[in-house]
Design a protein around this motif. Structure first.
Motif, mmCIF file in Angstrom:
data_model
loop_
_atom_site.group_PDB
_atom_site.id
_atom_site.type_symbol
_atom_site.label_atom_id
_atom_site.label_comp_id
_atom_site.label_asym_id
_atom_site.label_seq_id
_atom_site.Cartn_x
_atom_site.Cartn_y
_atom_site.Cartn_z
ATOM 1 N N VAL A 65 0.784 -1.377 0.097
ATOM 2 C CA VAL A 65 0.017 -0.111 0.096
ATOM 3 C C VAL A 65 0.798 1.237 -0.058
ATOM 4 C CG1 VAL A 65 -1.713 1.295 1.292
ATOM 5 C CG2 VAL A 65 -1.875 -1.270 1.170
ATOM 6 N N LEU A 66 0.602 2.350 -0.827
ATOM 7 C CA LEU A 66 1.218 3.397 -0.794
ATOM 8 C C LEU A 66 2.363 3.517 -1.528
ATOM 9 C CD1 LEU A 66 0.548 5.204 2.529
ATOM 10 C CD2 LEU A 66 -0.901 5.307 0.736
ATOM 11 N N TRP A 78 1.295 2.124 -6.893
ATOM 12 C CA TRP A 78 0.426 1.017 -6.325
ATOM 13 C C TRP A 78 -0.961 1.792 -6.487
ATOM 14 C CZ3 TRP A 78 -3.422 0.731 -2.300
ATOM 15 C CH2 TRP A 78 -4.166 -0.532 -2.135
ATOM 16 N N PHE A 79 -2.052 1.175 -6.845
ATOM 17 C CA PHE A 79 -3.449 1.684 -7.331
ATOM 18 C C PHE A 79 -4.461 1.069 -6.520
ATOM 19 C CE2 PHE A 79 -4.981 4.857 -10.343
ATOM 20 C CZ PHE A 79 -3.941 5.983 -10.480
ATOM 21 N N GLY A 80 -4.208 -0.228 -6.303
ATOM 22 C CA GLY A 80 -5.175 -0.989 -5.406
ATOM 23 C C GLY A 80 -4.793 -2.566 -5.467
ATOM 24 N N PHE A 135 -6.863 13.274 3.187
ATOM 25 C CA PHE A 135 -5.899 12.242 3.664
ATOM 26 C C PHE A 135 -4.934 13.006 4.771
ATOM 27 C CE2 PHE A 135 -1.748 10.012 2.719
ATOM 28 C CZ PHE A 135 -2.153 8.906 3.056
ATOM 29 N N VAL A 146 -0.741 8.095 -3.133
ATOM 30 C CA VAL A 146 -2.013 8.009 -2.520
ATOM 31 C C VAL A 146 -3.267 8.178 -3.487
ATOM 32 C CG1 VAL A 146 -2.187 10.189 -1.252
ATOM 33 C CG2 VAL A 146 -3.396 8.142 -0.519
ATOM 34 N N ASN A 147 -4.502 7.409 -3.546
ATOM 35 C CA ASN A 147 -5.580 8.146 -4.345
ATOM 36 C C ASN A 147 -6.506 8.714 -3.264
ATOM 37 O OD1 ASN A 147 -4.717 6.839 -6.788
ATOM 38 N ND2 ASN A 147 -5.737 4.632 -6.468
ATOM 39 N N SER A 148 -6.957 9.830 -3.708
ATOM 40 C CA SER A 148 -8.018 10.466 -2.578
ATOM 41 C C SER A 148 -8.658 11.397 -3.373
ATOM 42 C CB SER A 148 -7.125 11.094 -1.598
ATOM 43 O OG SER A 148 -7.959 11.502 -0.748
ATOM 44 N N VAL A 149 -9.316 12.446 -2.735
ATOM 45 C CA VAL A 149 -10.119 13.574 -3.585
ATOM 46 C C VAL A 149 -9.387 14.958 -3.063
ATOM 47 C CG1 VAL A 149 -12.293 12.360 -3.891
ATOM 48 C CG2 VAL A 149 -11.766 13.201 -1.626
ATOM 49 N N THR A 154 -11.489 13.306 -7.889
ATOM 50 C CA THR A 154 -10.646 12.218 -7.477
ATOM 51 C C THR A 154 -9.379 12.379 -8.136
ATOM 52 O OG1 THR A 154 -12.779 10.614 -7.586
ATOM 53 C CG2 THR A 154 -10.675 9.780 -8.008
#
Lengths: 195, 88
Positions: A65-66, A78-80, A135, A146-149, A154
């Motif tokens: 993760v991250l 890393w996206f998921g 975040f 990191v994926n966030s808003v 997005t």
């Protein structure tokens, strides 16, 4: 296919916001990054291939993760779970990847034309992101993503360096201008330089 | 605002998630003969519980994965989060 800038109608060079009487070296710098190869790589659930056996430009796909695996030319974010975003200045890498990653195990999608990328640089850049993104940026170190808003948009945030802060923000191309507005609005109080 | 622990990414703000409804509803078995009423119940009928509830959520602005959340609908306390293929 030629690349066309996602922000060419909006990104104007110069100094903006509260930049007067401030050391120009300490201002936030905002730039548009373009002409990169952007690939989404997804490993199918049915695939049994070990990720350790895969080597793309000297980098491995990692399910941490991250974590960003990177060298000077290529970054793998890393996206998921079993999902990565590859960003590279090497345009010919797509051919190599299509040879390395079998169609029966991986889906590789070229997103090079479908993302807007904004890079912000400077010690206050994290403060800018904190204004619109929930975040906890204390956890985001160099080599993390990191994926966030950000203000409802997005985004994917890639921490390229942390001394000084250098951060790339990816969003869908159609949200690029809105994100640029949001980011530059958040930068006004610090003063910023569009480059 | 809720903070939800995504089983893949860790603790994140509710802003990054989308609610996906009741996780205890089971789709009728494939190729099994069912009545219109049973199908109607599966599609539309939902309990509106007060208390502990198992829900589906999607980390739509993150890893985009679906997962289960056990949450109290009155206090919003989150007890547990699980991957979509896990059971309590």
């Amino acid at each position: 296919m030629t690349f066309k800038s996602a922000l060419e109608n909006i990104h104007q060079k110069g100094f903006f916001g509260d930049y007067e009487n401030k050391n120009k070296q300490n201002l936030i710098k905002i730039s548009e990054i373009k002409n990169l190869l952007i690939l989404q790589i997804v490993q199918y659930k049915s695939s049994n291939i070990s990720l350790r056996d895969i080597n793309i430009d000297g980098l491995h796909l990692n399910n941490e993760v991250l974590k960003v695996n990177c060298n000077n030319e290529t970054r793998i974010l890393w996206f998921g779970p079993n999902n990565w975003l590859l960003i590279s200045i090497k345009k010919d890498l797509l051919k190599t990847i299509n040879q390395i990653l079998r169609e029966s195990d991986f889906a590789v999608t070229d997103l090079s034309h479908s993302r807007a990328i904004i890079e912000i640089e400077g010690k206050n850049s994290i403060e800018v992101l904190k204004k619109g993104c929930p975040f906890n940026f204390n956890k985001l170190l160099k080599g993390n993503s990191v994926n966030s808003v950000f203000n409802g948009i997005t985004v994917s945030i890639d921490m390229i360096n942390d001394s000084p802060n250098k951060i790339r923000i990816f969003t869908l191309r159609s949200f690029g201008e809105s994100l640029h507005h949001s980011l530059t609005d958040a930068c006004l109080e610090f003063g910023y330089k569009n480059i | 605002m809720l903070h939800i622990k995504c089983p893949h990414c860790g603790m994140r703000s509710q802003n990054e998630f989308a609610y996906g409804g009741d996780a205890s509803v089971k789709r009728p078995e494939l190729n099994k003969e069912i009545s219109d009423l049973e199908w109607d119940n599966f599609v539309y009928l939902r309990k509106s519980l007060r208390g502990k509830h198992l829900e589906l959520w999607q980390h739509i602005s993150g890893c985009r994965q679906w997962f289960k959340v056990q949450r109290d609908t009155a206090t919003h306390e989150i007890f547990k989060t699980l991957k979509a293929n896990e059971d309590i």
